[in-house]
Design an enzyme around this catalytic site. Sequence first.
Site, PDB file in Angstrom:
ATOM      1  N   HIS A  16       0.830  -1.203   0.000  1.00  0.00           N
ATOM      2  CA  HIS A  16       0.000   0.000   0.000  1.00  0.00           C
ATOM      3  C   HIS A  16       0.872   1.264   0.000  1.00  0.00           C
ATOM      4  CE1 HIS A  16       0.917   0.977   4.193  1.00  0.00           C
ATOM      5  NE2 HIS A  16       0.738  -0.311   4.473  1.00  0.00           N
ATOM      6  N   GLU A  95      -1.371  -7.294   7.759  1.00  0.00           N
ATOM      7  CA  GLU A  95      -0.016  -7.076   8.250  1.00  0.00           C
ATOM      8  C   GLU A  95       0.228  -7.872   9.523  1.00  0.00           C
ATOM      9  OE1 GLU A  95       2.938  -6.854   7.860  1.00  0.00           O
ATOM     10  OE2 GLU A  95       3.471  -4.738   7.539  1.00  0.00           O
TER      11      GLU A  95
END
Length: 226
Positions: A16, A95
């Site tokens: 990202h 994550e």
Amino acid sequence: MPDKDASTPRIFILRHGETEWSKSGQYTGKTDMPLTPHGEAQVKGTAQQVYGLGKLIDPAKVAKIWLSPRKRAIKTYELLSGRNDGYEISESLAEWDYGDYEGRLTKDIRALRKDRGLDKEREWDIWSDGCEGGESSAEVTARIDTLLKEIRTFHANRMHSSEPKDIILVAHGHLTRAFAKRFLGYELSFPLSLMMEPGGVGILSYQHHNIDEPALLMGIGFPLQE
């Protein structure tokens, strides 16, 4: 026969764009940080260069798209593709759960661990030691391997097919590197140094059209743009 050609499945793995915490170096796991304006610009720049018909990531050749459940990853895909649908959310791409280390810098994590009597012989290494109150490397490995199994089955069935077979994954700094290690068959503690910039894209594929020869695609010739 070349190791890699246009008929071999590829996995495009993206990190990202920049957030305030990725900019400062703070560990960002479950905290749902938005992209900064610069982070959005990073992704738009990547999209301009590599995404579109006839480009490196050609949506006509993409069969599956998996995203991390975090808003920063979903927004990244939307900016990349110009779409807000057609994807699946996968917890396998979330994550690393940093637990007690969420929002901290590496130097602060190491200081905290030493205060707790840890790491007397060497400095903390997330790939080997995991995170207190969060995930171990074994736990991250297990969830990545769950998605990898699905991807390998899909690619094995389409390896020699003319159907769309490329895959897009959008995840995070540690997770993208952990995924690449597992794709290549390495334990997370294996000292393979990998880097992934915010808004960046990496490519994984297979040598010799063989599902049992996963490879990091280090370089690629870009198609000529008319």
